[in-house]
Design a protein around this motif. Structure first.
Motif, PDB file in Angstrom:
ATOM      1  N   ILE A   1     -19.262  10.166  -1.354  1.00 19.23           N
ATOM      2  CA  ILE A   1     -18.192  10.815  -0.616  1.00 19.23           C
ATOM      3  C   ILE A   1     -17.977  12.214  -1.143  1.00 19.23           C
TER       4      ILE A   1
ATOM      5  N   ARG B   1     -15.009   9.829 -10.345  1.00 19.77           N
ATOM      6  CA  ARG B   1     -14.454   8.530 -10.006  1.00 19.77           C
ATOM      7  C   ARG B   1     -15.586   7.541  -9.843  1.00 19.77           C
TER       8      ARG B   1
ATOM      9  N   GLN C   1     -22.638  13.677   8.362  1.00 20.23           N
ATOM     10  CA  GLN C   1     -21.208  13.889   8.223  1.00 20.23           C
ATOM     11  C   GLN C   1     -20.915  15.362   7.916  1.00 20.23           C
TER      12      GLN C   1
ATOM     13  N   ALA D   1      -3.313  17.501  -0.542  1.00 21.63           N
ATOM     14  CA  ALA D   1      -4.506  17.265   0.256  1.00 21.63           C
ATOM     15  C   ALA D   1      -5.493  18.342  -0.095  1.00 21.63           C
ATOM     16  N   ASP D   2      -6.717  18.011   0.064  1.00 18.90           N
ATOM     17  CA  ASP D   2      -7.716  19.016  -0.194  1.00 18.90           C
ATOM     18  C   ASP D   2      -8.455  19.274   1.082  1.00 18.90           C
TER      19      ASP D   2
ATOM     20  N   SER E   1       0.805  -1.206   0.000  1.00 19.64           N
ATOM     21  CA  SER E   1       0.000   0.000   0.000  1.00 19.64           C
ATOM     22  C   SER E   1       0.840   1.258   0.000  1.00 19.64           C
ATOM     23  N   GLU E   2       1.134   1.717  -1.194  1.00 21.36           N
ATOM     24  CA  GLU E   2       1.871   2.966  -1.231  1.00 21.36           C
ATOM     25  C   GLU E   2       0.887   4.094  -1.169  1.00 21.36           C
ATOM     26  N   ASN E   3       1.011   4.868  -0.170  1.00 22.63           N
ATOM     27  CA  ASN E   3       0.101   6.006  -0.095  1.00 22.63           C
ATOM     28  C   ASN E   3       0.929   7.246   0.078  1.00 22.63           C
TER      29      ASN E   3
ATOM     30  N   GLY F   1     -16.025   4.847  -7.957  1.00 22.15           N
ATOM     31  CA  GLY F   1     -16.477   4.574  -6.602  1.00 22.15           C
ATOM     32  C   GLY F   1     -16.757   5.839  -5.845  1.00 22.15           C
ATOM     33  N   SER F   2     -17.215   5.645  -4.635  1.00 18.68           N
ATOM     34  CA  SER F   2     -17.388   6.765  -3.723  1.00 18.68           C
ATOM     35  C   SER F   2     -18.288   7.824  -4.299  1.00 18.68           C
TER      36      SER F   2
ATOM     37  N   ASN G   1       0.421  10.875   0.228  1.00 18.09           N
ATOM     38  CA  ASN G   1      -0.567  11.939   0.218  1.00 18.09           C
ATOM     39  C   ASN G   1       0.158  13.254   0.188  1.00 18.09           C
TER      40      ASN G   1
END
Lengths: 259, 259
Positions: free
Chosen positions: B31, B25, B74, B9-10, B2-4, B27-28, B6
């Motif tokens: 979101i 996108r 949320q 950022a927003d 898992s290369e993440n 998916g999501s 970041n």
DNA sequence: GACTACAATATTGTCAACAATCAGGTGCAG
DNA sequence: CTGCACCTGATTGTTGACAATATTGTAGTC
């Protein structure tokens, strides 16, 4: 108003301590659970126990804290707002890995904010406030003398936040709090060598200058102090690339498992 | 694993200039729904369409935006972090009704932050940046000339946020963004009379001083400008009490239904 | 042996039903 | 008429099940 009070005794994250589900019949049981879990994770960041890049899995956190997944989800959402974690859709949330640029921005902003706080401190602080801060500095120096680095680091952080609180501007205090909370992640991601993160205590001098109502000196000392902190990090524009995998893992196993 | 990385950022997303959600996108779905609803409500605050004290009911918002209640929940949680709403357990969330003290803190902090931004602007802005800002000011003045007060107010706000963005410090930009977003609520809660919220455009002069690399003048103008804004509000310590219900209701029916 | 397609698992995202709580109204007693 | 207990409708808070997605492991093929 301020939702973060670092006064809370560091109960760390006591995983199973949440098992004692003290049902306060006052409504909103889980709402202060959110608070509690949030504080725990924030404390973990402040103590540099959370390595940047670590994935925070919802179920694992829920089990560890003895709460619902929905609670964890809410906490993670709040942590994301504060840039303490980064959220990748459908993949999960990871402890933030701030870039060098972000670190620089953070320190630049901090110089301005701290200068502002000091400026207000000089004109607003009463003697009682200063005495209280002096006591804090004393405890910090004692912790250093005792070799309790973690406690000393925490007290060092507390000095800055408590000074901001004493000034009485909630907005500036909240901003400084956010900066201070994000800083440990920058430290973990960009520490130069095995530098201690905060050694010399310029705090006493700063306090003296404030007590003497010497604005310029107090501001200069504070800015220099922040500069010292930043100086221990490698945040230069062209410096080492942010790495992607290996270095992060190297940094990861250097810290004991946080959860 | 898992290369993440970041890097980008927003966070508070900038001024949210419309619904440019081109990237879709797979998916999501929901979101970015959260994002969308959050921006809508934030815009409503910026346009002073949300009267302090108004209750925001979850189901009503869900219906209005065509989303799930979980999404609304949320969004409200995030709005609370930014102090745009206040959450009373088991009662609901209400549009924030900032106290006079909070308003004062906000403006005091703003003076420092804006001064910092101007200081960095003088040393960092390129000619192209300044040109872009000049165009913005021109549009703002045109809006005033056209009598489009709402648009003018929005462009006036944009000037400050865009200037902060141009400087390139993400932390200071985010702080100013938060201040600017909270300000309309202070205005609604403590406006002196039927004062226009932002009339004279000092913006051009500020820009001139920046272009001339005159730090002191630019800072002085900016601080004065913020002072003008604050001067139209009644935030004095002993001023009219913050009231609790009646004044809030009075303020409520003075504004058309927000949703 | 390396690469691709596919299955299996784990994790996140979504949703609606259920429970708890609060505001307001109704009726009864004083 | 006033005050109190209670009932009712509306709103928030909580939980668990289900769907969507990404990652890992495995087999098959060139």
């Amino acid at each position: 108003m301020s939702e973060n009070k670092n006064e809370t005794a560091d109960r760390s994250e006591g995983p199973a301590s949440g098992a004692s589900q003290a049902r306060r019949r006052a409504g909103s049981q889980a709402i202060d659970e959110v608070q509690r879990v949030f504080e725990s994770l924030r404390n973990a960041v402040l103590d540099q126990r959370l390595p940047p890049g670590l994935q925070l899995k919802e179920q694992a956190l829920a089990d560890a804290f003895g709460v619902n997944r929905a609670v964890v989800r809410q906490v993670l959402s709040r942590l994301e707002v504060f840039r303490l974690v980064s959220h990748e859709p459908n993949r999960g949330v990871f402890v933030a890995h701030p870039s060098a640029a972000e670190g620089r921005d953070l320190f630049t902003a901090r110089r301005f904010i701290e200068a502002a706080i000091v400026e207000l401190a000089v004109e607003r602080l009463r003697d009682a406030d200063i005495e209280r801060l002096r006591a804090l500095v004393k405890r910090e120096q004692q912790a250093y003398a005792d070799g309790d680095l973690r406690k000393a680091l925490r007290l060092s952080i507390d000095f800055h936040t408590k000074l901001a609180d004493a000034v009485g501007n909630t907005v500036l205090a909240a901003f400084l709090d956010e900066i201070v909370t994000r800083t440990p992640l920058v430290v973990l991601a960009h520490r130069k060598a095995s530098q201690p993160t905060c050694a010399l205590s310029d705090h006493a001098q700063i306090l003296d200058a404030i007590a003497a109502r010497d604005v310029e000196r107090a501001k200069a000392l504070m800015i220099e102090h922040v500069g010292h902190l930043q100086g221990r990090l490698a945040l230069d524009p062209g410096a080492k690339r942010s790495d992607s995998n290996i270095a992060r893992l190297l940094g990861l196993d250097a810290v004991d498992n946080p959860i």
